[in-house]
Design a protein around this motif. Structure first.
Motif, short mmCIF file in Angstrom:
data_model
loop_
_atom_site.label_atom_id
_atom_site.label_comp_id
_atom_site.label_asym_id
_atom_site.label_seq_id
_atom_site.Cartn_x
_atom_site.Cartn_y
_atom_site.Cartn_z
N VAL A 24 -0.10 -39.62 43.84
CA VAL A 24 -1.18 -38.92 44.53
C VAL A 24 -0.99 -37.43 44.31
N LEU A 25 -2.00 -36.77 43.76
CA LEU A 25 -1.92 -35.33 43.52
C LEU A 25 -2.40 -34.56 44.72
N THR A 26 -1.92 -33.34 44.85
CA THR A 26 -2.31 -32.43 45.92
C THR A 26 -2.61 -31.07 45.30
N PRO A 27 -3.21 -30.14 46.05
CA PRO A 27 -3.43 -28.79 45.50
C PRO A 27 -2.14 -28.12 45.03
N GLU A 28 -1.01 -28.54 45.58
CA GLU A 28 0.27 -27.93 45.19
C GLU A 28 0.83 -28.54 43.91
N THR A 29 0.39 -29.74 43.53
CA THR A 29 0.94 -30.40 42.34
C THR A 29 -0.05 -30.53 41.20
N VAL A 30 -1.35 -30.40 41.47
CA VAL A 30 -2.35 -30.61 40.42
C VAL A 30 -2.36 -29.47 39.42
N ASP A 31 -1.79 -28.32 39.79
CA ASP A 31 -1.86 -27.17 38.89
C ASP A 31 -1.15 -27.41 37.56
N ARG A 77 -22.62 -15.24 37.77
CA ARG A 77 -22.76 -16.69 37.63
C ARG A 77 -21.45 -17.32 37.18
N MET A 78 -20.75 -16.65 36.28
CA MET A 78 -19.44 -17.17 35.86
C MET A 78 -18.48 -17.18 37.04
N ARG A 79 -18.50 -16.10 37.84
CA ARG A 79 -17.59 -16.05 38.98
C ARG A 79 -17.87 -17.18 39.97
N THR A 80 -19.12 -17.39 40.32
CA THR A 80 -19.43 -18.41 41.32
C THR A 80 -19.13 -19.82 40.81
N THR A 81 -19.43 -20.07 39.54
CA THR A 81 -19.18 -21.40 38.98
C THR A 81 -17.69 -21.69 38.88
N LEU A 82 -16.92 -20.73 38.35
CA LEU A 82 -15.49 -20.96 38.18
C LEU A 82 -14.76 -20.92 39.51
N THR A 83 -15.30 -20.19 40.49
CA THR A 83 -14.70 -20.22 41.82
C THR A 83 -14.87 -21.61 42.44
N TYR A 84 -16.04 -22.21 42.23
CA TYR A 84 -16.27 -23.57 42.72
C TYR A 84 -15.23 -24.53 42.14
N ILE A 85 -14.98 -24.44 40.84
CA ILE A 85 -14.00 -25.32 40.21
C ILE A 85 -12.60 -25.01 40.74
N ALA A 86 -12.28 -23.73 40.90
CA ALA A 86 -10.97 -23.33 41.39
C ALA A 86 -10.72 -23.83 42.81
N VAL A 87 -11.70 -23.66 43.69
CA VAL A 87 -11.49 -24.07 45.07
C VAL A 87 -11.50 -25.58 45.20
N ALA A 88 -12.29 -26.27 44.36
CA ALA A 88 -12.28 -27.73 44.39
C ALA A 88 -10.92 -28.26 43.95
N LEU A 89 -10.32 -27.64 42.95
CA LEU A 89 -9.04 -28.09 42.45
C LEU A 89 -7.87 -27.67 43.33
N LEU A 90 -7.87 -26.41 43.74
CA LEU A 90 -6.66 -25.82 44.31
C LEU A 90 -6.81 -25.33 45.75
N ARG A 272 -1.43 -19.35 31.72
CA ARG A 272 -2.06 -20.62 31.34
C ARG A 272 -3.17 -21.00 32.31
N MET A 273 -3.01 -20.64 33.57
CA MET A 273 -4.00 -21.01 34.58
C MET A 273 -5.16 -20.02 34.67
N PHE A 274 -5.03 -18.87 34.05
CA PHE A 274 -6.09 -17.86 34.10
C PHE A 274 -7.33 -18.38 33.36
N PRO A 275 -8.57 -18.19 33.92
CA PRO A 275 -8.93 -17.38 35.09
C PRO A 275 -9.04 -18.18 36.39
N THR A 276 -8.66 -19.47 36.36
CA THR A 276 -8.81 -20.29 37.56
C THR A 276 -8.06 -19.68 38.73
#
Length: 294
Positions: A24-31, A77-90, A272-276
């Protein structure tokens, strides 16, 4: 299609069945599986996948929310879209709830009118399921191309975790296909039914050719961008776009990815994680300062 009764409704906690013996992954391990390069390589191809579902595409074409249009405000638009992905993941549950509320405000006026050729509502959880499916498919596809397939336990864990791409909005967990086999049935059955109308094809071509960006950026990157978008589109959508792709093109793209991966995997983890990671930091700063999130 059924609209969510309340724009402030909070989805129930993720309850998608996961056997207790699996990872089971968590925001702390999915990165460990977050490659920021995916945002640069696969972003536009993923937008085309999402908007190939006509109600989603018409919602974007007909939207009256000018502040969110990539053709007018590409950086925002890039900021809002990638922020959505970032917050959903992490993101934490509280951060996801805050971003959901902010997106709700932007989505509220996005609904079809009497003159629209198809009916749509930005709060429709079935449309959000398709968007979430595209994000998951795109991340998994590019990760596999760059690093090889995940082992079965990790692939299952990441798939179940990816339901957050939908539940960060209005999609309820039970809408997410129960396992990867069901997901691929859903994906293939739906994708093959999508056609790209001329107005959307023109919109996509403008995105691919970066017509909204300054000339020096277009001159430097547009040709490579079109090459990468063509490479990463599913074959059906590539054909709908009238794009050609040869075995020679595929070999060139494979070589390009091998070089890119060799460099990228040697970078420190924050790079490696930039810009997320940068967009997640920006979200947290905006929350702390009380600034608009979208």
């Amino acid at each position: 299609m059924t609209a969510v009764p309340s724009t402030n409704q909070t989805p129930t906690p993720e309850t998608t069945a996961v056997p207790s013996t699996t990872l089971v992954l968590t925001p702390e391990t999915v990165d460990e599986y977050v490659d920021g390069i995916a945002a640069f390589l696969g972003g536009t191809a993923n937008v085309i996948m999402q908007l190939s579902l006509r109600p989603v595409g018409r919602g974007v074409l007909e939207s009256t929310v000018d502040s969110g249009k990539v053709t007018l405000h590409p950086a925002k638009r890039m900021r809002t879209t990638l922020t959505y992905i970032a917050v959903a993941l992490l993101g934490t549950d509280a951060e996801r709830a805050a971003y959901r509320a902010a997106v709700n405000t932007s989505h509220r006026p996005v609904r079809s009118t009497a003159s629209s050729p198809v009916r749509y509502n930005a709060f429709d959880p079935k449309l959000q399921l398709w968007v979430a499916a595209c994000v998951y498919w795109g991340i998994d596809d590019l990760y596999t191309r760059m690093h090889g397939p995940m082992d079965e336990a990790t692939a299952d864990a990441f798939y179940h975790y990816a339901a957050r791409f939908g539940t960060t909005l209005q999609m309820r967990p039970e809408l997410w296909p129960a396992n990867r086999a069901e997901f691929h049935r859903y994906w293939n059955e739906n994708l093959e039914q999508h056609t790209i109308e001329p107005a959307l094809r023109e919109y996509f071509d403008n995105l691919i050719d970066m017509t909204m960006l300054p000339w020096p950026v277009r001159f430097t990157f547009a040709e490579l961008h079109r090459f990468c978008v063509t490479a990463l589109l599913p074959e059906h959508l590539r054909n709908e776009m009238g794009m050609s792709w040869t075995d020679r093109d595929q070999r060139r793209f494979d070589r390009f990815l091998r070089v890119l991966t060799a460099v990228h995997t040697r970078l420190p983890k924050p790079l490696r994680m930039f810009p997320t990671n940068a967009y997640l930091f920006d979200l947290r700063l905006r929350i702390r300062l009380g600034k608009p999130l979208v």
